[in-house]
Design a protein around this motif. Sequence first.
Motif, PDB file in Angstrom:
ATOM      1  N   VAL A  67       0.836  -1.197   0.000  1.00  0.00           N
ATOM      2  CA  VAL A  67       0.000   0.000   0.000  1.00  0.00           C
ATOM      3  C   VAL A  67       0.872   1.247   0.000  1.00  0.00           C
ATOM      4  CG1 VAL A  67      -1.835   1.252   1.198  1.00  0.00           C
ATOM      5  CG2 VAL A  67      -1.741  -1.236   1.347  1.00  0.00           C
ATOM      6  N   LYS A  68       0.495   2.219  -0.799  1.00  0.00           N
ATOM      7  CA  LYS A  68       1.094   3.559  -0.756  1.00  0.00           C
ATOM      8  C   LYS A  68      -0.034   4.572  -0.650  1.00  0.00           C
ATOM      9  CE  LYS A  68       5.125   2.337  -3.575  1.00  0.00           C
ATOM     10  NZ  LYS A  68       6.014   2.165  -2.426  1.00  0.00           N
ATOM     11  N   VAL A  69       0.154   5.536   0.235  1.00  0.00           N
ATOM     12  CA  VAL A  69      -0.807   6.619   0.381  1.00  0.00           C
ATOM     13  C   VAL A  69      -0.046   7.929   0.209  1.00  0.00           C
ATOM     14  CG1 VAL A  69      -2.536   7.686   1.852  1.00  0.00           C
ATOM     15  CG2 VAL A  69      -2.174   5.227   1.967  1.00  0.00           C
ATOM     16  N   ILE A  70      -0.490   8.753  -0.730  1.00  0.00           N
ATOM     17  CA  ILE A  70       0.228   9.984  -1.074  1.00  0.00           C
ATOM     18  C   ILE A  70      -0.610  11.192  -0.669  1.00  0.00           C
ATOM     19  CG2 ILE A  70       1.275  11.328  -2.929  1.00  0.00           C
ATOM     20  CD1 ILE A  70       1.580   8.666  -4.477  1.00  0.00           C
ATOM     21  N   TYR A  71      -0.030  12.018   0.204  1.00  0.00           N
ATOM     22  CA  TYR A  71      -0.686  13.238   0.686  1.00  0.00           C
ATOM     23  C   TYR A  71      -0.043  14.443  -0.011  1.00  0.00           C
ATOM     24  CZ  TYR A  71      -2.084  10.186   4.588  1.00  0.00           C
ATOM     25  OH  TYR A  71      -2.573   9.159   5.354  1.00  0.00           O
ATOM     26  N   THR A  72      -0.895  15.283  -0.590  1.00  0.00           N
ATOM     27  CA  THR A  72      -0.417  16.482  -1.270  1.00  0.00           C
ATOM     28  C   THR A  72      -1.256  17.680  -0.845  1.00  0.00           C
ATOM     29  OG1 THR A  72       0.105  15.115  -3.216  1.00  0.00           O
ATOM     30  CG2 THR A  72       0.140  17.509  -3.508  1.00  0.00           C
ATOM     31  N   VAL A  73      -0.602  18.773  -0.491  1.00  0.00           N
ATOM     32  CA  VAL A  73      -1.270  20.047  -0.220  1.00  0.00           C
ATOM     33  C   VAL A  73      -1.127  20.929  -1.452  1.00  0.00           C
ATOM     34  CG1 VAL A  73      -1.044  22.194   1.083  1.00  0.00           C
ATOM     35  CG2 VAL A  73      -1.146  20.016   2.294  1.00  0.00           C
ATOM     36  N   THR A  74      -2.234  21.486  -1.913  1.00  0.00           N
ATOM     37  CA  THR A  74      -2.224  22.266  -3.143  1.00  0.00           C
ATOM     38  C   THR A  74      -2.375  23.757  -2.844  1.00  0.00           C
ATOM     39  OG1 THR A  74      -4.613  22.003  -3.420  1.00  0.00           O
ATOM     40  CG2 THR A  74      -3.197  20.347  -4.432  1.00  0.00           C
ATOM     41  N   ASP A  75      -2.139  24.572  -3.873  1.00  0.00           N
ATOM     42  CA  ASP A  75      -2.184  26.028  -3.701  1.00  0.00           C
ATOM     43  C   ASP A  75      -3.599  26.551  -3.473  1.00  0.00           C
ATOM     44  OD1 ASP A  75       0.559  26.223  -4.015  1.00  0.00           O
ATOM     45  OD2 ASP A  75       0.442  26.548  -6.190  1.00  0.00           O
ATOM     46  N   ASP A  76      -4.601  25.748  -3.810  1.00  0.00           N
ATOM     47  CA  ASP A  76      -5.985  26.196  -3.605  1.00  0.00           C
ATOM     48  C   ASP A  76      -6.561  25.645  -2.292  1.00  0.00           C
ATOM     49  OD1 ASP A  76      -6.085  23.581  -4.444  1.00  0.00           O
ATOM     50  OD2 ASP A  76      -7.712  23.879  -5.888  1.00  0.00           O
ATOM     51  N   ASN A  77      -5.679  25.413  -1.318  1.00  0.00           N
ATOM     52  CA  ASN A  77      -6.082  25.022   0.049  1.00  0.00           C
ATOM     53  C   ASN A  77      -6.837  23.699   0.083  1.00  0.00           C
ATOM     54  OD1 ASN A  77      -4.897  27.404   0.773  1.00  0.00           O
ATOM     55  ND2 ASN A  77      -6.785  28.469   1.324  1.00  0.00           N
ATOM     56  N   ALA A  78      -6.253  22.720  -0.549  1.00  0.00           N
ATOM     57  CA  ALA A  78      -6.832  21.384  -0.553  1.00  0.00           C
ATOM     58  C   ALA A  78      -5.797  20.358  -0.115  1.00  0.00           C
ATOM     59  CB  ALA A  78      -7.365  21.030  -1.937  1.00  0.00           C
ATOM     60  N   LEU A  79      -6.291  19.321   0.535  1.00  0.00           N
ATOM     61  CA  LEU A  79      -5.466  18.160   0.867  1.00  0.00           C
ATOM     62  C   LEU A  79      -5.948  16.995   0.017  1.00  0.00           C
ATOM     63  CD1 LEU A  79      -3.369  16.628   2.594  1.00  0.00           C
ATOM     64  CD2 LEU A  79      -5.210  16.171   4.234  1.00  0.00           C
ATOM     65  N   SER A  80      -5.050  16.483  -0.816  1.00  0.00           N
ATOM     66  CA  SER A  80      -5.349  15.348  -1.662  1.00  0.00           C
ATOM     67  C   SER A  80      -4.745  14.093  -1.044  1.00  0.00           C
ATOM     68  CB  SER A  80      -4.767  15.565  -3.069  1.00  0.00           C
ATOM     69  OG  SER A  80      -4.824  14.382  -3.835  1.00  0.00           O
ATOM     70  N   ILE A  81      -5.547  13.016  -1.022  1.00  0.00           N
ATOM     71  CA  ILE A  81      -5.082  11.724  -0.517  1.00  0.00           C
ATOM     72  C   ILE A  81      -5.299  10.698  -1.619  1.00  0.00           C
ATOM     73  CG2 ILE A  81      -5.221  10.012   1.328  1.00  0.00           C
ATOM     74  CD1 ILE A  81      -6.716  12.079   3.020  1.00  0.00           C
ATOM     75  N   GLU A  82      -4.193  10.146  -2.133  1.00  0.00           N
ATOM     76  CA  GLU A  82      -4.287   9.101  -3.151  1.00  0.00           C
ATOM     77  C   GLU A  82      -3.901   7.766  -2.533  1.00  0.00           C
ATOM     78  OE1 GLU A  82      -2.827   7.901  -7.678  1.00  0.00           O
ATOM     79  OE2 GLU A  82      -1.794   9.507  -6.606  1.00  0.00           O
ATOM     80  N   TYR A  83      -4.763   6.768  -2.722  1.00  0.00           N
ATOM     81  CA  TYR A  83      -4.566   5.434  -2.165  1.00  0.00           C
ATOM     82  C   TYR A  83      -4.212   4.472  -3.306  1.00  0.00           C
ATOM     83  CZ  TYR A  83      -7.599   7.511   1.472  1.00  0.00           C
ATOM     84  OH  TYR A  83      -8.176   8.329   2.420  1.00  0.00           O
ATOM     85  N   ILE A  84      -3.060   3.819  -3.215  1.00  0.00           N
ATOM     86  CA  ILE A  84      -2.599   2.895  -4.253  1.00  0.00           C
ATOM     87  C   ILE A  84      -2.239   1.570  -3.589  1.00  0.00           C
ATOM     88  CG2 ILE A  84      -0.881   2.478  -6.060  1.00  0.00           C
ATOM     89  CD1 ILE A  84      -0.460   5.559  -6.114  1.00  0.00           C
ATOM     90  N   ALA A  85      -2.630   0.451  -4.210  1.00  0.00           N
ATOM     91  CA  ALA A  85      -2.309  -0.849  -3.624  1.00  0.00           C
ATOM     92  C   ALA A  85      -2.235  -1.923  -4.699  1.00  0.00           C
ATOM     93  CB  ALA A  85      -3.339  -1.232  -2.561  1.00  0.00           C
ATOM     94  N   PHE A  86      -1.399  -2.933  -4.419  1.00  0.00           N
ATOM     95  CA  PHE A  86      -1.290  -4.133  -5.238  1.00  0.00           C
ATOM     96  C   PHE A  86      -1.256  -5.338  -4.306  1.00  0.00           C
ATOM     97  CE2 PHE A  86       0.684  -0.802  -7.763  1.00  0.00           C
ATOM     98  CZ  PHE A  86       0.190  -1.025  -9.039  1.00  0.00           C
ATOM     99  N   SER A  87      -1.822  -6.448  -4.751  1.00  0.00           N
ATOM    100  CA  SER A  87      -1.808  -7.678  -3.974  1.00  0.00           C
ATOM    101  C   SER A  87      -1.319  -8.831  -4.843  1.00  0.00           C
ATOM    102  CB  SER A  87      -3.212  -7.993  -3.449  1.00  0.00           C
ATOM    103  OG  SER A  87      -3.228  -9.216  -2.735  1.00  0.00           O
ATOM    104  N   ASP A  88      -0.662  -9.815  -4.196  1.00  0.00           N
ATOM    105  CA  ASP A  88      -0.217 -10.994  -4.949  1.00  0.00           C
ATOM    106  C   ASP A  88      -1.264 -12.108  -4.945  1.00  0.00           C
ATOM    107  OD1 ASP A  88       0.025 -11.863  -2.344  1.00  0.00           O
ATOM    108  OD2 ASP A  88       2.140 -12.407  -2.469  1.00  0.00           O
TER     109      ASP A  88
END
Length: 350
Positions: A149-170
């Motif tokens: 699992v990878k979770v990516i947090y990004t703060v943007t210039d328009d005052n937003a918090l983005s959370i992207e959830y990525i995962a792979f399973s075998d």
Amino acid sequence: MSITKKFFGKTDNGEEVNIFALTNNNGFSARIIDYGATIVSIFAPDKNGRVDDVVLGYDDLESYAKGPGYIGALIGRYGNRIKAGRFTLNGKEYILAKNDGNNHLHGGIVGFDKAVWKAETITKDGKEALQMSYTSKDGEEGYPGNLDVKVIYTVTDDNALSIEYIAFSDKDTIINLTNHSYFNLGGHKSGSILNNTLKLEADKFTVVDNEAIPTGELRNVEGTPLDFRKPTAIGDRIDQKDEQLLNVGGYDHNFVLNRTGKGLEKAAAVYDPKSERTMEVYTNKPGVQLYTANFLGKDLKGKDGAVYQNREALCLETQFFPDSINHENFPSPILKAGERYDYTTIYKFL
């Protein structure tokens, strides 16, 4: 945007936990710890430029480890409930912990909210971002497959918090990742959120029984206290003698989002009349759980000397529907071996 790192504490078994501050040029920032990939604070300006911390939280690691309510945490492997802690996948039955009465909740006894994640700063779309990584081993909490699992947090210039959830399973598995932040747009110490107005882009909700488990029925919100298609104060109908509200002590329901495609679409908007602060939620998940902190507790000690009570925050957890694996008419939470799980949720403050 800038990212800074500071020591936050050590777990009982000596693992170091750090807190990361993601800040843009407008005074908007999010603070996240690598224990549970947990959001500790979101500092958002209001209409007059006043900055407040608008999520509930704690001052110390021990409170996050032992406190109730999954405050701010990354939830997995499966957010929300699975009836009787059981599901069948590819003809095999899997048995999970029953940590919510007779049911399985938020990944089990030691879910993703209790893991120390690997944190690193990366570049995403030309901007700095905070990436949290965790490998859930095959059989952990009863789930099949080694899940990266990878979770990516990004703060943007328009005052937003983005959370992207990525995962792979075998192996084929089920997965439903979400964030469990408790929002109070007036500031985390400002008391009841019942005068906040809420608009949900949802014509239907999943009906629940008295254990908060979906029955399988998708019911129209029209004519019910769960109709938030127009901005409505959260407190207007929360105490109506309605079976759905009585079953869960207020709002704790999954709403079926009116999606038109596969991309990001607006799911919700919350407005606090006192601060005039608005939060919009965008997602490409099919549902969102509205929870009005009905069972957060009484006199719960929070950060900055705050004392939290029930209904002093709300959660908007983007998700697959609760117990989806046990309902053929719900969107499937199955992740096939080798396929990519990739969903994003954005919390934008106006």
